[in-house]
Write a protein that holds these residues in place. Structure first.
Motif, mmCIF file in Angstrom:
data_model
loop_
_atom_site.group_PDB
_atom_site.id
_atom_site.type_symbol
_atom_site.label_atom_id
_atom_site.label_comp_id
_atom_site.label_asym_id
_atom_site.label_seq_id
_atom_site.Cartn_x
_atom_site.Cartn_y
_atom_site.Cartn_z
ATOM 1 N N MET A 1 -7.751 9.718 -4.706
ATOM 2 C CA MET A 1 -7.238 8.349 -4.825
ATOM 3 C C MET A 1 -6.193 8.113 -3.752
ATOM 4 S SD MET A 1 -5.406 6.503 -8.108
ATOM 5 C CE MET A 1 -6.896 6.616 -9.084
ATOM 6 N N ALA A 2 -6.223 6.923 -3.142
ATOM 7 C CA ALA A 2 -5.289 6.601 -2.083
ATOM 8 C C ALA A 2 -3.866 6.539 -2.630
ATOM 9 C CB ALA A 2 -5.660 5.262 -1.444
ATOM 10 N N GLU A 3 -2.903 6.998 -1.816
ATOM 11 C CA GLU A 3 -1.498 6.972 -2.211
ATOM 12 C C GLU A 3 -1.026 5.533 -2.336
ATOM 13 O OE1 GLU A 3 2.839 8.663 -0.671
ATOM 14 O OE2 GLU A 3 0.999 9.072 0.465
ATOM 15 N N GLU A 4 -0.170 5.278 -3.336
ATOM 16 C CA GLU A 4 0.308 3.925 -3.593
ATOM 17 C C GLU A 4 1.828 3.858 -3.537
ATOM 18 O OE1 GLU A 4 -3.071 2.023 -6.535
ATOM 19 O OE2 GLU A 4 -1.507 3.261 -7.439
ATOM 20 N N VAL A 5 2.325 2.658 -3.263
ATOM 21 C CA VAL A 5 3.746 2.365 -3.286
ATOM 22 C C VAL A 5 3.987 1.371 -4.418
ATOM 23 C CG1 VAL A 5 5.678 1.317 -2.035
ATOM 24 C CG2 VAL A 5 4.021 2.748 -0.814
ATOM 25 N N SER A 6 4.982 1.620 -5.242
ATOM 26 C CA SER A 6 5.298 0.732 -6.363
ATOM 27 C C SER A 6 6.497 -0.140 -6.008
ATOM 28 C CB SER A 6 5.605 1.540 -7.629
ATOM 29 O OG SER A 6 4.461 2.251 -8.054
ATOM 30 N N LEU A 7 6.341 -1.444 -6.200
ATOM 31 C CA LEU A 7 7.421 -2.389 -5.927
ATOM 32 C C LEU A 7 7.594 -3.325 -7.110
ATOM 33 C CD1 LEU A 7 6.631 -3.566 -2.262
ATOM 34 C CD2 LEU A 7 8.297 -1.854 -2.963
ATOM 35 N N GLU A 195 -12.376 2.541 4.684
ATOM 36 C CA GLU A 195 -11.046 3.062 5.027
ATOM 37 C C GLU A 195 -10.751 4.364 4.309
ATOM 38 O OE1 GLU A 195 -8.519 -0.171 4.013
ATOM 39 O OE2 GLU A 195 -8.758 -1.196 5.944
ATOM 40 N N GLN A 196 -11.276 4.511 3.093
ATOM 41 C CA GLN A 196 -11.019 5.714 2.293
ATOM 42 C C GLN A 196 -12.093 6.778 2.465
ATOM 43 O OE1 GLN A 196 -10.495 4.352 -1.737
ATOM 44 N NE2 GLN A 196 -8.632 3.203 -1.265
ATOM 45 N N GLY A 197 -13.122 6.475 3.287
ATOM 46 C CA GLY A 197 -14.193 7.433 3.514
ATOM 47 C C GLY A 197 -15.048 7.680 2.283
ATOM 48 N N GLN A 198 -15.164 6.667 1.432
ATOM 49 C CA GLN A 198 -15.915 6.819 0.184
ATOM 50 C C GLN A 198 -17.314 6.196 0.317
ATOM 51 O OE1 GLN A 198 -14.753 8.426 -2.579
ATOM 52 N NE2 GLN A 198 -12.932 8.931 -1.372
ATOM 53 N N PRO A 199 -18.318 6.774 -0.338
ATOM 54 C CA PRO A 199 -19.661 6.168 -0.323
ATOM 55 C C PRO A 199 -19.694 4.921 -1.187
ATOM 56 C CG PRO A 199 -19.627 8.040 -1.810
ATOM 57 C CD PRO A 199 -18.280 8.033 -1.127
ATOM 58 N N ILE A 200 -20.672 4.083 -0.966
ATOM 59 C CA ILE A 200 -20.851 2.882 -1.786
ATOM 60 C C ILE A 200 -22.155 3.018 -2.570
ATOM 61 C CG2 ILE A 200 -19.537 1.367 -0.257
ATOM 62 C CD1 ILE A 200 -22.175 0.422 0.937
ATOM 63 N N PRO A 201 -22.275 2.343 -3.700
ATOM 64 C CA PRO A 201 -23.498 2.452 -4.503
ATOM 65 C C PRO A 201 -24.725 1.907 -3.778
ATOM 66 C CG PRO A 201 -21.694 1.560 -5.806
ATOM 67 C CD PRO A 201 -21.238 1.546 -4.373
ATOM 68 N N ASP A 202 -25.862 2.459 -4.099
ATOM 69 C CA ASP A 202 -27.117 1.954 -3.568
ATOM 70 C C ASP A 202 -27.314 0.512 -4.045
ATOM 71 O OD1 ASP A 202 -29.592 2.137 -2.212
ATOM 72 O OD2 ASP A 202 -30.639 2.524 -4.097
ATOM 73 N N GLY A 203 -27.813 -0.345 -3.181
ATOM 74 C CA GLY A 203 -28.041 -1.731 -3.547
ATOM 75 C C GLY A 203 -26.933 -2.670 -3.137
ATOM 76 N N PRO A 312 8.317 -8.269 -17.435
ATOM 77 C CA PRO A 312 9.204 -8.631 -16.323
ATOM 78 C C PRO A 312 9.636 -7.431 -15.496
ATOM 79 C CG PRO A 312 10.377 -8.740 -18.420
ATOM 80 C CD PRO A 312 8.942 -8.526 -18.749
ATOM 81 N N THR A 313 9.482 -6.228 -16.062
ATOM 82 C CA THR A 313 9.884 -5.015 -15.328
ATOM 83 C C THR A 313 8.686 -4.273 -14.739
ATOM 84 O OG1 THR A 313 9.799 -3.694 -17.368
ATOM 85 C CG2 THR A 313 11.908 -4.732 -16.804
ATOM 86 N N ALA A 314 7.484 -4.803 -14.935
ATOM 87 C CA ALA A 314 6.297 -4.131 -14.413
ATOM 88 C C ALA A 314 6.331 -4.098 -12.887
ATOM 89 C CB ALA A 314 5.040 -4.848 -14.892
ATOM 90 N N GLU A 315 5.837 -3.006 -12.318
ATOM 91 C CA GLU A 315 5.816 -2.852 -10.863
ATOM 92 C C GLU A 315 4.405 -3.071 -10.326
ATOM 93 O OE1 GLU A 315 7.488 1.031 -10.178
ATOM 94 O OE2 GLU A 315 9.495 0.179 -9.955
ATOM 95 N N LEU A 316 4.323 -3.621 -9.140
ATOM 96 C CA LEU A 316 3.048 -3.821 -8.467
ATOM 97 C C LEU A 316 2.745 -2.591 -7.637
ATOM 98 C CD1 LEU A 316 3.586 -7.486 -7.255
ATOM 99 C CD2 LEU A 316 2.189 -6.717 -9.165
ATOM 100 N N LYS A 317 1.524 -2.111 -7.730
ATOM 101 C CA LYS A 317 1.115 -0.930 -6.975
ATOM 102 C C LYS A 317 0.310 -1.384 -5.757
ATOM 103 C CE LYS A 317 1.107 2.138 -10.973
ATOM 104 N NZ LYS A 317 2.375 2.774 -10.565
ATOM 105 N N ILE A 318 0.777 -0.989 -4.580
ATOM 106 C CA ILE A 318 0.159 -1.391 -3.316
ATOM 107 C C ILE A 318 -0.262 -0.134 -2.566
ATOM 108 C CG2 ILE A 318 0.508 -2.659 -1.162
ATOM 109 C CD1 ILE A 318 2.791 -4.153 -2.540
ATOM 110 N N PRO A 319 -1.515 -0.057 -2.085
ATOM 111 C CA PRO A 319 -1.904 1.106 -1.289
ATOM 112 C C PRO A 319 -0.922 1.320 -0.136
ATOM 113 C CG PRO A 319 -3.817 -0.236 -1.798
ATOM 114 C CD PRO A 319 -2.619 -1.016 -2.256
ATOM 115 N N PHE A 323 0.846 -1.352 2.390
ATOM 116 C CA PHE A 323 2.303 -1.535 2.401
ATOM 117 C C PHE A 323 2.863 -1.335 3.806
ATOM 118 C CE2 PHE A 323 6.472 0.603 2.272
ATOM 119 C CZ PHE A 323 7.241 -0.401 1.701
ATOM 120 N N GLU A 324 2.392 -0.323 4.504
ATOM 121 C CA GLU A 324 2.888 -0.055 5.854
ATOM 122 C C GLU A 324 2.499 -1.163 6.822
ATOM 123 O OE1 GLU A 324 1.298 3.809 6.584
ATOM 124 O OE2 GLU A 324 2.932 4.849 5.513
ATOM 125 N N SER A 325 1.292 -1.708 6.659
ATOM 126 C CA SER A 325 0.864 -2.814 7.525
ATOM 127 C C SER A 325 1.736 -4.048 7.305
ATOM 128 C CB SER A 325 -0.604 -3.162 7.261
ATOM 129 O OG SER A 325 -1.458 -2.104 7.641
#
Length: 337
Positions: A1-7, A195-203, A312-319, A323-325
């Motif tokens: 799983m791609a690393e995430e940043v929480s904000l 970007e993550q080098g993952q395969p996609i489903p057939d179809g 109200p305290t929930a954090e957003l997770k951004i790859p 985030f760096e871009s």
């Protein structure tokens, strides 16, 4: 799983606003785009939140979006509103017309908003979610550049051509929001897999030779497939006519690529808003039906699995790569100040 940043939401909002302005957006465009991005991040598909936001930043910087656009609005008929986005973002034109659209719908029972000459519409569920927040039913359709073949080996003639439907369910729950592409998957999902080098489903897609592929990188140089074969292709055509046909915007075959070059895609967006009857009876009835369906194990899009009310305290997770871009753009604004 791609690393995430929480904000926290205020942090993500402030970062996104700085990045937008640094990329060339006016304050009005930045505000509209960031509001839509946060809505997608909180309630819609994650890929259409901050990951797609980067496409907008690049488009501002490279000239595909006019940063200081001034959308104009005309009324062709009492309940038919026509917007020219002036080469800017679709969300700004919609925001400027929103109060008029809501008032017209409440007065006449139904109203149509159609727009052309904008960048891609982003998360389409955002528009019907906004209407549902005002107690209105919404139907939306949009197109973009051609990237979908009706069948393997054919030419790409449609975009992913998404459609969205929203139905308010009352103040104590999120609205029903169905937002899906007429392709087997959204284009951003192919980009993310590549970007993550993952395969996609057939179809999901074909390569540049028109052959089915599970390689996301090859799919980016090929085309997507419609869901459900010919029936999905028919849905793509329906959306094409409702968006490009009704708005007068370019057909997908004539639309510039939204991720390269300096030409605006200038795409079409059409939204139909409907009053669900007088009073709240129809809304209460619809809410009761979704509960009934949920008890039968049915997934209710826009509702199932989404906390309400949002913490109200929930954090957003951004790859992290996203985030760096965004941070790179935001740093440009800091340097200017």
């Amino acid at each position: 799983m791609a690393e995430e940043v929480s904000l926290r939401r205020p942090e993500a909002e402030e970062l996104a606003m700085r990045a937008c302005v640094a990329a060339g957006a006016s304050q009005a465009s930045a505000r509209s785009l960031v509001d839509a991005t946060l809505s997608a991040a909180l309630f819609g598909p994650a890929t259409l939140g901050f990951p797609h936001f980067v496409d907008y930043l690049n488009a501002f910087a490279e000239g595909r979006i006019k940063g200081d656009s001034q959308p104009s609005l005309q009324r062709s008929f009492p309940a038919f509103m026509v917007s020219d986005a002036d080469g800017g973002i679709a969300q700004l034109g919609f925001d400027l017309a929103f109060a008029d659209l809501v008032e017209t719908t409440r007065t006449l029972g139904i109203a149509v908003f159609t727009q052309t000459n904008s960048y891609t519409a982003g998360e389409l569920g955002y528009y019907v979610r906004r209407l549902a927040g005002e107690g209105l039913i919404g139907l939306a359709a949009t197109n973009a550049n051609a990237m979908v073949v009706p069948k393997p080996g054919g030419a790409a003639v449609y975009s992913t051509n998404p459609m969205a439907f929203g139905f308010p369910l009352g103040d104590q729950t999120l609205p029903l929001v169905i937002d899906q592409a007429s392709s087997a998957t959204a284009f951003v999902n192919i980009v993310q897999a590549a970007e993550q080098g993952q395969p996609i489903p057939d179809g999901w897609a074909v390569d540049e030779n028109g052959e089915p592929t599970q390689d996301a990188t090859k799919a980016l140089t090929g085309a997507l497939l419609p869901f459900g074969g010919r029936k999905g292709g028919n849905v793509a055509l329906f959306v094409e006519m409702l968006s490009a046909g009704l708005s007068g915007g370019p057909w997908s075959l004539d639309t510039p690529d939204f991720r390269s070059g300096n030409a605006s895609p200038a795409v079409g967006l059409s939204i139909i808003a409907i009053m669900p009857g007088l009073g709240d009876e129809r809304i209460r009835r619809a809410h009761a039906q979704t509960i009934r369906l949920h008890d039968h194990g049915v997934f209710i899009p826009g509702v199932t699995g989404i906390p309400f009310p949002p913490s109200p305290t929930a954090e957003l997770k951004i790859p992290r790569t996203v985030f760096e871009s965004i941070s790179r753009f935001a740093s440009l604004q800091a340097e200017r100040n």
